[in-house]
Scaffold this motif. Structure first.
Motif, PDB file in Angstrom:
ATOM      1  N   GLN A 147      40.350  50.887  42.803  1.00  0.00           N
ATOM      2  CA  GLN A 147      41.340  49.801  42.743  1.00  0.00           C
ATOM      3  C   GLN A 147      41.791  49.518  41.307  1.00  0.00           C
ATOM      4  OE1 GLN A 147      38.637  47.101  44.672  1.00  0.00           O
ATOM      5  NE2 GLN A 147      39.806  47.087  46.571  1.00  0.00           N
ATOM      6  N   THR A 148      41.922  50.580  40.511  1.00  0.00           N
ATOM      7  CA  THR A 148      42.227  50.379  39.093  1.00  0.00           C
ATOM      8  C   THR A 148      43.646  50.805  38.739  1.00  0.00           C
ATOM      9  OG1 THR A 148      41.289  52.545  38.675  1.00  0.00           O
ATOM     10  CG2 THR A 148      39.836  50.674  38.303  1.00  0.00           C
ATOM     11  N   LYS A 149      44.475  51.040  39.736  1.00  0.00           N
ATOM     12  CA  LYS A 149      45.825  51.535  39.443  1.00  0.00           C
ATOM     13  C   LYS A 149      46.818  50.393  39.243  1.00  0.00           C
ATOM     14  CE  LYS A 149      44.979  55.621  42.296  1.00  0.00           C
ATOM     15  NZ  LYS A 149      43.805  55.077  43.029  1.00  0.00           N
ATOM     16  N   PHE A 150      46.324  49.180  39.130  1.00  0.00           N
ATOM     17  CA  PHE A 150      47.212  48.025  39.010  1.00  0.00           C
ATOM     18  C   PHE A 150      47.000  47.350  37.657  1.00  0.00           C
ATOM     19  CE2 PHE A 150      45.307  48.482  43.193  1.00  0.00           C
ATOM     20  CZ  PHE A 150      46.428  48.817  43.953  1.00  0.00           C
ATOM     21  N   GLN A 151      48.064  46.817  37.123  1.00  0.00           N
ATOM     22  CA  GLN A 151      47.930  46.028  35.894  1.00  0.00           C
ATOM     23  C   GLN A 151      48.626  44.691  36.102  1.00  0.00           C
ATOM     24  OE1 GLN A 151      48.558  47.881  31.987  1.00  0.00           O
ATOM     25  NE2 GLN A 151      49.992  46.224  31.591  1.00  0.00           N
ATOM     26  N   ILE A 152      47.887  43.610  35.860  1.00  0.00           N
ATOM     27  CA  ILE A 152      48.483  42.284  35.990  1.00  0.00           C
ATOM     28  C   ILE A 152      48.732  41.769  34.583  1.00  0.00           C
ATOM     29  CG2 ILE A 152      48.133  39.938  36.855  1.00  0.00           C
ATOM     30  CD1 ILE A 152      46.206  41.255  38.966  1.00  0.00           C
ATOM     31  N   ASN A 160      48.431  43.421  29.674  1.00  0.00           N
ATOM     32  CA  ASN A 160      47.211  44.086  29.200  1.00  0.00           C
ATOM     33  C   ASN A 160      46.763  43.562  27.840  1.00  0.00           C
ATOM     34  OD1 ASN A 160      45.117  45.830  29.809  1.00  0.00           O
ATOM     35  ND2 ASN A 160      45.996  47.523  28.655  1.00  0.00           N
TER      36      ASN A 160
END
Ligand code: NAD
Length: 246
Positions: free
Chosen positions: A194-199, A202
């Motif tokens: 579940q690390t393909k998202f960036q909120i 950064n």
């Protein structure tokens, strides 16, 4: 550095938890002969520690442990884990802490140290930079956890008196051996891909403190409460503190 034992009777509420256990170990490590734990479950065993099992939402359970342990210093770290419903936070953090205060008063306990949270001043809407004790609680709390931690902290600080000295510490994120939530949560995110998202950008920053240092801070607070050092109860910021808010 380790301070010498005070030989007082300590009761660590939530002493089977991540932070609580480090506080117990720090007390034993400086040679305290009278260390007791109160927790809803007993997760570790130590012949140098007296364990009381009970629920802080029940006044009689807390009173019993405080009286039987002969507590002179109560360190209250208990709180439900993240992700519980508002009713659980209300019961454990607010009612439970009110019970701890009442039981301390009834038994004549002289000192109470409460583990609050840095989240008590966070609204979830804007960044906090160089925040200190002058920041008020947000008008609209971020969630039930932070709301109830703030109300419990207020109860503890308002309970300060010449016979029951109280203070609250506000750790931010805590890391280290025995952590049951933070790193294991990060690990499962990686494991589940579940690390393909960036909120956000950064660029977010968050404070973390090593659990041994948070435990040490609790011992220092307990030691200094009896002193003339002005840390007990609600007060204006210390006069020599000169931090600038942004
Ligand atoms: P934890 O869940 O490991 O420990 C809490 C302990 O409280 C557990 O042993 C649990 O069994 C006990 N407990 C829960 N409900 C109880 C009840 N009704 N009666 C008796 N005991 C009960 O949590 P932790 O990470 O060690 O957190 C300790 C304290 O530090 C909490 O007050 C928490 O709000 C605060 N805090 C934690 C962090 C963090 O990053 N872990 C950050 C800021 C503040």
């Amino acid at each position: 550095s380790t301070s010498p034992p005070t030989n007082e009777h300590y009761l660590v509420i939530g002493g089977c938890g991540f932070l609580g256990r480090h506080i117990v170990d720090a007390l034993l490590g400086r040679g305290e002969p009278n260390v007791a734990v109160f927790d809803i479950v007993q997760r570790h065993f130590d012949e140098n520690v007296t364990f009381y099992t009970g629920d802080i939402t029940k006044l009689e359970d807390v009173s019993d442990a405080i009286v039987k342990s002969g507590a002179q210093v109560v360190i209250h770290t208990a709180s439900p884990p993240h992700g519980r419903g508002p009713a659980v936070y209300e019961a454990v953090n607010v009612t439970g802490t009110a019970n701890v205060i009442e039981a301390c008063r009834a038994a004549g306990v002289p000192k109470l140290v409460y583990t609050s949270s840095a989240g008590v001043v966070y609204s979830g809407k804007e960044d906090l930079i160089n925040a200190d004790e002058r920041l008020p609680y947000p008008a609209v709390p971020m969630d039930a956890y932070n709301d109830t931690k703030a109300r419990a902290e207020e109860l503890v600080l308002q309970a300060n008196s010449s016979t029951l000295l109280t203070c609250a510490l506000r750790p931010s994120g805590i890391f280290g051996p025995g952590d049951r939530q933070a790193i294991s949560g990060f690990h499962s995110v990686i494991k589940n891909g579940q690390t393909k998202f960036q909120i956000g950008s950064n660029q977010n920053l968050f404070d973390w403190t090593y659990v041994g240092n948070v435990a040490h801070a609790h011992l220092l607070a307990a030691d200094k409460l009896a002193d003339t050092y002005p840390i007990a109860g609600l007060h204006e910021p210390l006069p020599w503190v000169n931090l600038s808010l942004p």
